[in-house]
Design an enzyme around this catalytic site. Structure first.
Site, PDB file in Angstrom:
ATOM      1  N   ASP A  40      -2.175  13.617  21.517  1.00 55.00           N
ATOM      2  CA  ASP A  40      -0.511  13.173  20.815  1.00 55.00           C
ATOM      3  C   ASP A  40      -0.852  13.860  18.639  1.00 55.00           C
ATOM      4  O   ASP A  40       0.318  14.160  18.021  1.00 55.00           O
ATOM      5  CB  ASP A  40      -0.455  12.200  20.529  1.00 55.00           C
ATOM      6  CG  ASP A  40       0.482  11.464  21.434  1.00 55.00           C
ATOM      7  OD1 ASP A  40      -0.196  12.390  22.578  1.00 55.00           O
ATOM      8  OD2 ASP A  40       0.508  10.298  22.266  1.00 55.00           O
TER       9      ASP A  40
ATOM     10  N   ALA B 115      -4.731   9.958  21.217  1.00 54.78           N
ATOM     11  CA  ALA B 115      -4.423  10.554  22.391  1.00 54.78           C
ATOM     12  C   ALA B 115      -5.264  11.596  23.616  1.00 54.78           C
ATOM     13  O   ALA B 115      -4.734  12.504  23.352  1.00 54.78           O
ATOM     14  CB  ALA B 115      -2.993  10.080  22.859  1.00 54.78           C
TER      15      ALA B 115
ATOM     16  N   PHE C 249      -8.529   3.403  11.586  1.00 58.94           N
ATOM     17  CA  PHE C 249      -9.183   2.785  12.173  1.00 58.94           C
ATOM     18  C   PHE C 249      -7.928   1.913  13.494  1.00 58.94           C
ATOM     19  O   PHE C 249      -8.301   1.837  14.101  1.00 58.94           O
ATOM     20  CB  PHE C 249      -8.939   1.345  11.245  1.00 58.94           C
ATOM     21  CG  PHE C 249      -9.868   0.229  11.819  1.00 58.94           C
ATOM     22  CD1 PHE C 249     -11.257   0.633  11.408  1.00 58.94           C
ATOM     23  CD2 PHE C 249      -8.954  -0.633  11.603  1.00 58.94           C
ATOM     24  CE1 PHE C 249     -11.194  -1.086  11.755  1.00 58.94           C
ATOM     25  CE2 PHE C 249      -8.940  -1.649  12.363  1.00 58.94           C
ATOM     26  CZ  PHE C 249     -10.692  -1.988  12.195  1.00 58.94           C
TER      27      PHE C 249
ATOM     28  N   ASP D  88       0.807  -0.921  -0.145  1.00 53.89           N
ATOM     29  CA  ASP D  88      -0.181   0.177  -0.133  1.00 53.89           C
ATOM     30  C   ASP D  88       1.120   1.106   0.025  1.00 53.89           C
ATOM     31  O   ASP D  88       0.082   2.300  -0.887  1.00 53.89           O
ATOM     32  CB  ASP D  88      -0.711  -0.311   1.082  1.00 53.89           C
ATOM     33  CG  ASP D  88      -1.906  -1.067   0.898  1.00 53.89           C
ATOM     34  OD1 ASP D  88      -2.222  -1.388  -0.728  1.00 53.89           O
ATOM     35  OD2 ASP D  88      -2.539  -1.278   1.986  1.00 53.89           O
TER      36      ASP D  88
ATOM     37  N   ASN E 197      -4.836   9.214   1.274  1.00 52.89           N
ATOM     38  CA  ASN E 197      -5.593   8.074   2.402  1.00 52.89           C
ATOM     39  C   ASN E 197      -6.037   9.170   4.074  1.00 52.89           C
ATOM     40  O   ASN E 197      -6.917   9.149   4.193  1.00 52.89           O
ATOM     41  CB  ASN E 197      -3.911   7.290   3.281  1.00 52.89           C
ATOM     42  CG  ASN E 197      -4.666   5.705   2.925  1.00 52.89           C
ATOM     43  OD1 ASN E 197      -5.531   5.791   1.517  1.00 52.89           O
ATOM     44  ND2 ASN E 197      -4.225   4.891   3.950  1.00 52.89           N
TER      45      ASN E 197
END
Length: 275
Positions: free
Chosen positions: A156, A191, A171, A52, A126
């Protein structure tokens, strides 16, 4: 007129080069040239030999020359790839006969305004990631949609993902899977500390604005598809919208996305409809 197909090959995998050579010989029997010349502009298809990551890099070229992209999986997951090593004969025959479907995948457009720096315009197939560089401290963000503030928090980082990217980094960070034909994009905090830090699903006309707040202690990095990066300071504004220029993916069969999802992630489906 000679038909040409462009090959983009993972340079770090010998098996990718070997596979490309096999496909090159097979296409030659149909009078089709498989070229690695990135300056070629009359190609009808881009074949990618790798995983990918290689396909995401190849998407830059395919999008620029407006031709479909087809991945031959040499990697591990190969979620974006269409052909496997055991189906090369089918791949060659389909390319020769131009028997493939073309689907358009939504891309993101980002505009970055940073203090005392030239403006940045880029895109992603993406995701766009905005990441802290100081591991000891969170980054501080303000988030707004369509000109209205939504939330501020420390995190983060923040991911902004397309439906295509919803099965990737997004995901892993807890974002939902979005079917590829959906007209939407995601914002996923990483986070995060705050009262409203859940992923958001935004419509195709939405304008997502992310501010790097002044209390930020260190520079941040912005990555597009994990390929192109920019270092930006506090006070930076990032605007994300749906791009008007998609990436075209070639499909050899009409396998539904749900079946691809189950196969690639090896999902348990025992008991579905009592079968």
């Amino acid at each position: 007129m000679t038909r040409e197909v462009l090959a983009i090959i993972n340079p770090f995998r010998a098996d990718a080069a070997t596979t490309a050579e096999l496909v090159k010989k097979g296409l030659a029997e149909y009078g089709i040239t498989l070229t690695e010349d990135l300056t070629a502009t009359e190609v009808e298809l881009v074949l990618v030999f790798g995983g990918d990551g290689t396909l995401l890099k190849a998407a830059e070229t395919a999008r620029k020359i407006d031709v479909p992209l087809l991945g031959v999986n040499i990697g591990h997951m190969g979620f974006l790839a269409e052909a496997e090593l055991d189906s090369l004969e089918q791949l060659i025959a389909c390319v020769a006969a131009q028997q493939y479907q073309v689907e358009e995948r939504m891309t993101l457009q980002i505009e970055v305004s940073a203090p005392n720096q030239p403006s940045i315009s880029d895109w992603a197939l993406n995701e766009v990631s905005i990441m802290h560089t100081d591991l000891a401290h969170p980054a501080h963000f303000g988030v707004g949609v369509d000109g209205h503030g939504v939330s501020t928090y420390g995190a983060d980082g923040i991911l902004v993902a397309t439906p295509t990217g919803s099965t990737a980094y997004s995901f892993s960070a807890g974002g939902p899977v979005i079917w590829p034909d959906a007209e939407a994009f995601l914002m996923v905090p990483l986070a995060a500390h705050g009262l409203f830090t859940r992923p958001l699903v935004l419509g195709p006309s939405a304008k997502l604005e992310i501010s790097v707040l002044e209390e930020q202690r260190a520079d941040l990095e912005i990555w597009c598809d994990g390929i192109r990066s920019y270092t930006v300071p506090a006070g930076t504004e990032v605007v994300c919208t749906k791009s008007e220029t998609p990436v075209k993916l070639a499909r050899l069969n009409d396998t539904p996305f749900s079946a691809r999802l189950v196969a690639k992630f090896n999902l348990p489906v025992d008991g579905w409809r009592n079968r």
